[in-house]
Design a protein around this motif. Structure first.
Motif, mmCIF file in Angstrom:
data_model
loop_
_atom_site.group_PDB
_atom_site.id
_atom_site.type_symbol
_atom_site.label_atom_id
_atom_site.label_comp_id
_atom_site.label_asym_id
_atom_site.label_seq_id
_atom_site.Cartn_x
_atom_site.Cartn_y
_atom_site.Cartn_z
ATOM 1 N N GLN A 1 -9.970 8.850 14.222
ATOM 2 C CA GLN A 1 -9.162 9.656 13.310
ATOM 3 C C GLN A 1 -7.781 9.038 13.111
ATOM 4 N N HIS A 2 -7.231 8.504 14.196
ATOM 5 C CA HIS A 2 -5.915 7.870 14.115
ATOM 6 C C HIS A 2 -5.942 6.678 13.153
ATOM 7 N N LEU A 3 -6.970 5.846 13.258
ATOM 8 C CA LEU A 3 -7.077 4.686 12.385
ATOM 9 C C LEU A 3 -7.243 5.097 10.932
ATOM 10 N N GLU A 4 -8.003 6.166 10.722
ATOM 11 C CA GLU A 4 -8.197 6.644 9.363
ATOM 12 C C GLU A 4 -6.882 7.177 8.785
ATOM 13 N N GLU A 5 -6.124 7.893 9.596
ATOM 14 C CA GLU A 5 -4.840 8.410 9.127
ATOM 15 C C GLU A 5 -3.857 7.271 8.860
ATOM 16 N N ARG A 6 -3.910 6.219 9.673
ATOM 17 C CA ARG A 6 -3.048 5.060 9.435
ATOM 18 C C ARG A 6 -3.394 4.397 8.103
ATOM 19 N N ARG A 7 -4.683 4.300 7.816
ATOM 20 C CA ARG A 7 -5.090 3.721 6.540
ATOM 21 C C ARG A 7 -4.608 4.567 5.368
ATOM 22 N N MET A 8 -4.670 5.886 5.530
ATOM 23 C CA MET A 8 -4.230 6.777 4.460
ATOM 24 C C MET A 8 -2.722 6.653 4.228
ATOM 25 N N VAL A 9 -1.955 6.599 5.323
ATOM 26 C CA VAL A 9 -0.502 6.458 5.200
ATOM 27 C C VAL A 9 -0.153 5.123 4.555
ATOM 28 N N SER A 10 -0.823 4.049 4.982
ATOM 29 C CA SER A 10 -0.559 2.728 4.421
ATOM 30 C C SER A 10 -0.872 2.701 2.932
ATOM 31 N N ALA A 11 -1.994 3.307 2.546
ATOM 32 C CA ALA A 11 -2.368 3.342 1.133
ATOM 33 C C ALA A 11 -1.377 4.165 0.326
ATOM 34 N N GLU A 12 -0.905 5.275 0.907
ATOM 35 C CA GLU A 12 0.044 6.144 0.209
ATOM 36 C C GLU A 12 1.339 5.417 -0.109
ATOM 37 N N HIS A 13 1.782 4.563 0.814
ATOM 38 C CA HIS A 13 3.063 3.877 0.632
ATOM 39 C C HIS A 13 2.903 2.472 0.050
ATOM 40 N N GLY A 14 1.684 2.082 -0.246
ATOM 41 C CA GLY A 14 1.465 0.796 -0.902
ATOM 42 C C GLY A 14 1.455 -0.395 0.019
ATOM 43 N N VAL A 15 1.148 -0.186 1.304
ATOM 44 C CA VAL A 15 1.064 -1.298 2.240
ATOM 45 C C VAL A 15 -0.283 -1.991 2.049
ATOM 46 N N SER A 16 -0.253 -3.273 1.735
ATOM 47 C CA SER A 16 -1.478 -4.015 1.460
ATOM 48 C C SER A 16 -2.264 -4.282 2.735
ATOM 49 N N ARG A 17 -3.597 -4.219 2.615
ATOM 50 C CA ARG A 17 -4.445 -4.553 3.754
ATOM 51 C C ARG A 17 -4.411 -6.041 4.068
ATOM 52 N N LEU A 18 -4.004 -6.834 3.088
ATOM 53 C CA LEU A 18 -3.929 -8.272 3.304
ATOM 54 C C LEU A 18 -2.739 -8.658 4.179
ATOM 55 N N GLY A 19 -1.807 -7.704 4.352
ATOM 56 C CA GLY A 19 -0.654 -7.979 5.200
ATOM 57 C C GLY A 19 0.154 -9.162 4.702
ATOM 58 N N CYS A 20 0.403 -10.111 5.603
ATOM 59 C CA CYS A 20 1.235 -11.267 5.247
ATOM 60 C C CYS A 20 0.397 -12.461 4.812
ATOM 61 N N LEU A 21 -0.912 -12.242 4.560
ATOM 62 C CA LEU A 21 -1.773 -13.355 4.169
ATOM 63 C C LEU A 21 -1.254 -14.105 2.942
ATOM 64 N N PRO A 22 -0.826 -13.416 1.856
ATOM 65 C CA PRO A 22 -0.297 -14.170 0.706
ATOM 66 C C PRO A 22 0.886 -15.060 1.074
ATOM 67 N N VAL A 23 1.734 -14.574 1.985
ATOM 68 C CA VAL A 23 2.891 -15.379 2.405
ATOM 69 C C VAL A 23 2.425 -16.605 3.194
ATOM 70 N N LEU A 24 1.387 -16.418 4.029
ATOM 71 C CA LEU A 24 0.879 -17.535 4.828
ATOM 72 C C LEU A 24 0.232 -18.607 3.962
ATOM 73 N N LEU A 25 -0.192 -18.233 2.751
ATOM 74 C CA LEU A 25 -0.793 -19.209 1.851
ATOM 75 C C LEU A 25 0.215 -20.287 1.435
ATOM 76 N N GLN A 26 1.505 -20.011 1.626
ATOM 77 C CA GLN A 26 2.522 -21.018 1.316
ATOM 78 C C GLN A 26 2.498 -22.177 2.303
ATOM 79 N N LEU A 27 1.992 -21.920 3.509
ATOM 80 C CA LEU A 27 2.077 -22.924 4.569
ATOM 81 C C LEU A 27 1.435 -24.257 4.187
ATOM 82 N N PRO A 28 0.200 -24.280 3.637
ATOM 83 C CA PRO A 28 -0.369 -25.584 3.249
ATOM 84 C C PRO A 28 0.476 -26.311 2.210
ATOM 85 N N VAL A 29 1.127 -25.546 1.325
ATOM 86 C CA VAL A 29 1.958 -26.170 0.293
ATOM 87 C C VAL A 29 3.147 -26.878 0.941
#
Length: 266
Positions: free
Chosen positions: A89-117
């Protein structure tokens, strides 16, 4: 073929195009200043291309700051020894809160994509400075870059000692400039726009020493890398400082000292 090869070839094409463009405008094709401007042009082009990822990172930092109090409340309600149903239930509520505030599930992955560049650019400048042709940076252009000089110091030269006072002044000046820019960025700009509330004291203490360690690393590396690579570090560090300062001034993360200063100015 190295996984970084396509990136290096693309960046080599930008470096060669910058050289052709400056030469067409009347710049000396063999001058050190021309090649330094080419390196700066590659940095500017790359940083402009990566701005969408920077914007994404700023938005995610704001979303995470908005969601943080709610997530901390959920964690406090969970307790120290939750059962399986409570944890689910805690994990589900965390997902709901993250979705409500626009926190991406990808986290910092887009930022890490800069590393190879950035790794590709590092290796490109290192390779061409040492005389290795890469894509559009053919043997003639590589030879021109390696022979170009700044105050009598070739862009392919490296090391603090053995080249006389002028060599030491150029290498040390570039290394210290890059180190100073990096330290100021992390110690005074990034730190003021970073949330530390609720973090373990050990992590906060580690964040305080990272700027000094990073700056020291740049000074030490300055004694072994080519002058052209030091010039790249200076250009990139200068852009990073300006970009980070602009974000902290105009789009600070809620709950940080930078955000409090922004609110006081409003």
């Amino acid at each position: 073929m190295s996984p970084l090869a396509p990136i290096k070839h693309a960046l080599a094409a930008i470096l060669a195009a910058a050289h052709d463009g400056l030469t067409a405008l009347g710049a000396d094709p063999a001058a050190g200043l021309t090649w330094l401007l080419c390196v700066a042009a590659v940095v500017v082009t790359l940083r402009l291309a990566l701005l969408p990822i920077v914007v994404h990172g700023v938005r995610q930092a704001h979303a995470g700051a908005r969601a943080r109090p709610h997530l901390q409340e959920l964690s406090s309600r969970l307790g120290t020894r939750p059962d399986r149903d409570s944890l689910r239930q805690h994990l589900e509520e965390r997902r709901m809160v993250s979705a409500e505030h626009g926190v991406s599930r990808l986290g910092c992955l887009p930022v890490l994509l800069q590393l190879p560049v950035w790794l590709g650019l590092y290796h490109l400048i290192s390779d061409v400075s040492s005389g290795t042709a890469v894509g559009a940076m053919g043997p003639a252009l590589v030879s021109s870059l390696g022979a170009a000089s700044v105050l009598g110091v070739t862009l392919a030269g490296s090391g603090y000692l053995g080249g006389g006072p002028a060599h030491l002044a150029v290498v040390a000046g570039l290394a210290l400039t890059a180190a100073t820019l990096s330290y100021v960025t992390q110690r005074y700009v990034v730190a003021s726009n970073t949330l530390t509330e609720g973090l373990p004291e050990a992590m906060v203490a580690a964040q305080r020493i990272v700027p000094a360690v990073s700056a020291l690393g740049l000074v030490m590396a300055g004694g072994v890398v080519p002058v052209a690579l030091l010039a790249y570090w200076v250009c990139n560090s200068a852009w990073t400082l300006g970009q980070t300062a602009a974000i902290a001034h105009w789009f600070p993360t809620p709950g940080t000292p930078a955000h409090a200063r922004r609110a006081a100015r409003a």
